[in-house]
Design an enzyme around this catalytic site. Structure first.
Site, PDB file in Angstrom:
ATOM      1  N   HIS A  66       0.841  -1.201   0.000  1.00 45.96           N
ATOM      2  CA  HIS A  66       0.000   0.000   0.000  1.00 45.96           C
ATOM      3  C   HIS A  66       0.880   1.256   0.000  1.00 45.96           C
ATOM      4  O   HIS A  66       0.691   2.169  -0.808  1.00 45.96           O
ATOM      5  CB  HIS A  66      -0.893  -0.046   1.248  1.00 45.96           C
ATOM      6  CG  HIS A  66      -1.708   1.175   1.504  1.00 45.96           C
ATOM      7  ND1 HIS A  66      -3.087   1.202   1.370  1.00 45.96           N
ATOM      8  CD2 HIS A  66      -1.356   2.419   1.923  1.00 45.96           C
ATOM      9  CE1 HIS A  66      -3.537   2.404   1.687  1.00 45.96           C
ATOM     10  NE2 HIS A  66      -2.507   3.161   2.031  1.00 45.96           N
ATOM     11  N   GLU A  67       1.856   1.290   0.912  1.00 46.99           N
ATOM     12  CA  GLU A  67       2.728   2.467   1.005  1.00 46.99           C
ATOM     13  C   GLU A  67       3.655   2.572  -0.203  1.00 46.99           C
ATOM     14  O   GLU A  67       3.946   3.672  -0.681  1.00 46.99           O
ATOM     15  CB  GLU A  67       3.544   2.416   2.304  1.00 46.99           C
ATOM     16  CG  GLU A  67       2.706   2.405   3.571  1.00 46.99           C
ATOM     17  CD  GLU A  67       1.729   3.574   3.664  1.00 46.99           C
ATOM     18  OE1 GLU A  67       2.056   4.670   3.163  1.00 46.99           O
ATOM     19  OE2 GLU A  67       0.636   3.393   4.226  1.00 46.99           O
ATOM     20  N   HIS A 120       1.752   4.285  -2.852  1.00 43.23           N
ATOM     21  CA  HIS A 120       1.771   5.747  -2.685  1.00 43.23           C
ATOM     22  C   HIS A 120       3.049   6.331  -3.292  1.00 43.23           C
ATOM     23  O   HIS A 120       3.018   7.375  -3.956  1.00 43.23           O
ATOM     24  CB  HIS A 120       1.714   6.112  -1.198  1.00 43.23           C
ATOM     25  CG  HIS A 120       0.346   6.080  -0.598  1.00 43.23           C
ATOM     26  ND1 HIS A 120      -0.745   6.706  -1.176  1.00 43.23           N
ATOM     27  CD2 HIS A 120      -0.110   5.518   0.554  1.00 43.23           C
ATOM     28  CE1 HIS A 120      -1.812   6.529  -0.406  1.00 43.23           C
ATOM     29  NE2 HIS A 120      -1.460   5.806   0.632  1.00 43.23           N
ATOM     30  N   GLU A 122      -6.177   6.749  -0.915  1.00 41.63           N
ATOM     31  CA  GLU A 122      -6.103   5.538  -0.104  1.00 41.63           C
ATOM     32  C   GLU A 122      -6.716   4.349  -0.839  1.00 41.63           C
ATOM     33  O   GLU A 122      -6.254   3.212  -0.702  1.00 41.63           O
ATOM     34  CB  GLU A 122      -6.818   5.760   1.228  1.00 41.63           C
ATOM     35  CG  GLU A 122      -6.075   6.662   2.184  1.00 41.63           C
ATOM     36  CD  GLU A 122      -4.710   6.118   2.534  1.00 41.63           C
ATOM     37  OE1 GLU A 122      -4.628   4.979   3.033  1.00 41.63           O
ATOM     38  OE2 GLU A 122      -3.716   6.822   2.289  1.00 41.63           O
TER      39      GLU A 122
END
Length: 378
Positions: free
Chosen positions: A145-146, A149, A196
């Site tokens: 997930h990060e 980003h 997100e």
């Protein structure tokens, strides 16, 4: 051992045997970005004064100070420290084909959280609360997930939001000054929430285990009590939240989400499950996806049209009373007055007796889901 061969321990954690995961060479972030993420970012950049503020802040933000702070008061992930997170991070960057592995830190904080920040180069920070809460496969999805980003270039705008949120508190006493800052903060938060959803998709591409992603989101909502929770029931909550209530509840949902940086956990789970079942996800897994070397040729106007179409489709499918009303208006509904009168009558605590479809006072089985308003999710 579960039916699918996943061994479970007494805490509900799963020990998944090592397996090969697909790598997406040259992957463009356009492959997994949520349409609302792209359109919100376009709208943000068009916000009056944003470019001026952003350029000014880029030179003022204490990025070097931020990096020194984590270096001095957190634990840097490496082969010697939190080696399992180091391996996950390298694996995530390999799968998403990031050109450079961003530095990662673990910071002491009981609140489960993670973030990707930085102007020149992204850095990833995870809290001890998150590390202690999630099992290996759940944590892999968060690290992915990060990394998503980072690949999407979200870190810059996330850093600006953190700074502006702090600034808004400091200038609250200045007449009109706070209004200008809060306008940009509100727009940034709207984009942040949409980003997100994109990063959740990136986490699924890295972990390639939908069950783990769902478990992680459930834990963020209910803690480390998997033996007390059920994915299907959790998703039913999202369905109830989406469709329940009337126009009053729709307004309350908007008010509840405005101060948040993250969408609600049930909403994230439902969105991710929907994407995992889509043709878009399957095409990526089959190796058919936009590539970074094509980004320069991608049309901005086409991207905006795709985002607008995605929004329109989402509104059309939504069961939320306000979204259904918007759909009816767009379709030329002729009973707008009655709908608005019925929907908002409850604000005064009464329902017009002559309103079409007014409920019988003997019937009182309305079910309004309780909203929880907490934040701090990765």
């Amino acid at each position: 051992m579960s039916d699918d061969g996943h061994e479970q321990n007494g805490y509900g954690h799963e020990h998944v045997p090592s397996r090969r995961r697909r790598r997406f060479e040259g992957l463009s972030s356009r492959a997994y970005e949520h349409p609302a993420d792209r359109s919100a970012l376009v709208a943000l950049r068009k916000l009056s004064g944003f470019d001026t503020v952003f350029k000014a802040l880029s030179g003022l933000l204490p990025e070097r100070s931020l990096r020194l702070l984590f270096l001095s008061d957190s634990v840097r992930v490496s082969e010697a420290q939190f080696a399992h997170l180091h391996d996950m991070l390298r694996d995530a960057c390999y799968i998403l084909d990031l050109e450079k592995v961003p530095p990662m830190y673990v910071t002491q904080d009981p609140q489960p959280n993670a973030m990707c920040i930085g102007l020149d180069e992204p850095i990833i920070v995870v809290t001890t609360g998150l590390v202690e809460l999630l099992d290996e496969e759940e944590m892999r999805a968060v690290v992915g997930h990060e990394a998503g980003h980072a690949l999407s270039g979200h870190a810059v705008y996330r850093t600006v939001l953190l700074f502006l949120t702090s600034l808004a508190l400091r200038v609250a006493w200045i007449p009109l000054g706070n209004l200008a800052v809060m306008a940009i903060v509100t727009a940034l938060r709207e984009w942040f929430r949409k980003s997100e959803l994109s990063a959740d998709r990136a986490g699924l591409l890295v972990g390639q285990d939908l069950r783990a992603s769902m478990r992680g989101l459930m834990k963020l909502a209910g803690g480390n009590h998997l033996h007390e929770m059920n994915v299907d029931a959790f998703l039913e909550q999202a369905e109830e939240y989406e469709a329940g209530g009337d126009l009053r509840d729709s307004v309350l949902k908007i008010l509840n989400v405005l101060p948040r940086t993250h969408p609600f956990a049930t909403v994230r789970a439902a969105e991710l499950k929907k994407w995992a079942a889509s043709r878009d996800y399957q095409r990526i897994m089959d190796g058919h996806y936009p590539r970074r070397d094509e980004d320069k040729d991608a049309s901005v106007s086409d991207s905006f049209r795709e985002s607008a179409a995605g929004y329109a489709s989402e509104v059309k499918r939504s069961k939320d009373p306000l979204m259904k009303l918007v759909t009816d208006i767009a379709g030329g509904a002729n009973d707008l007055g009655d709908r608005v009168r019925r929907g908002f009558a409850g604000f005064s605590g009464t329902t017009p007796k002559d309103a079409p479809g007014a409920p019988d006072p003997r019937d009182s089985n309305d079910d309004h889901p309780n909203d929880r308003n907490h934040d701090g999710n990765p």
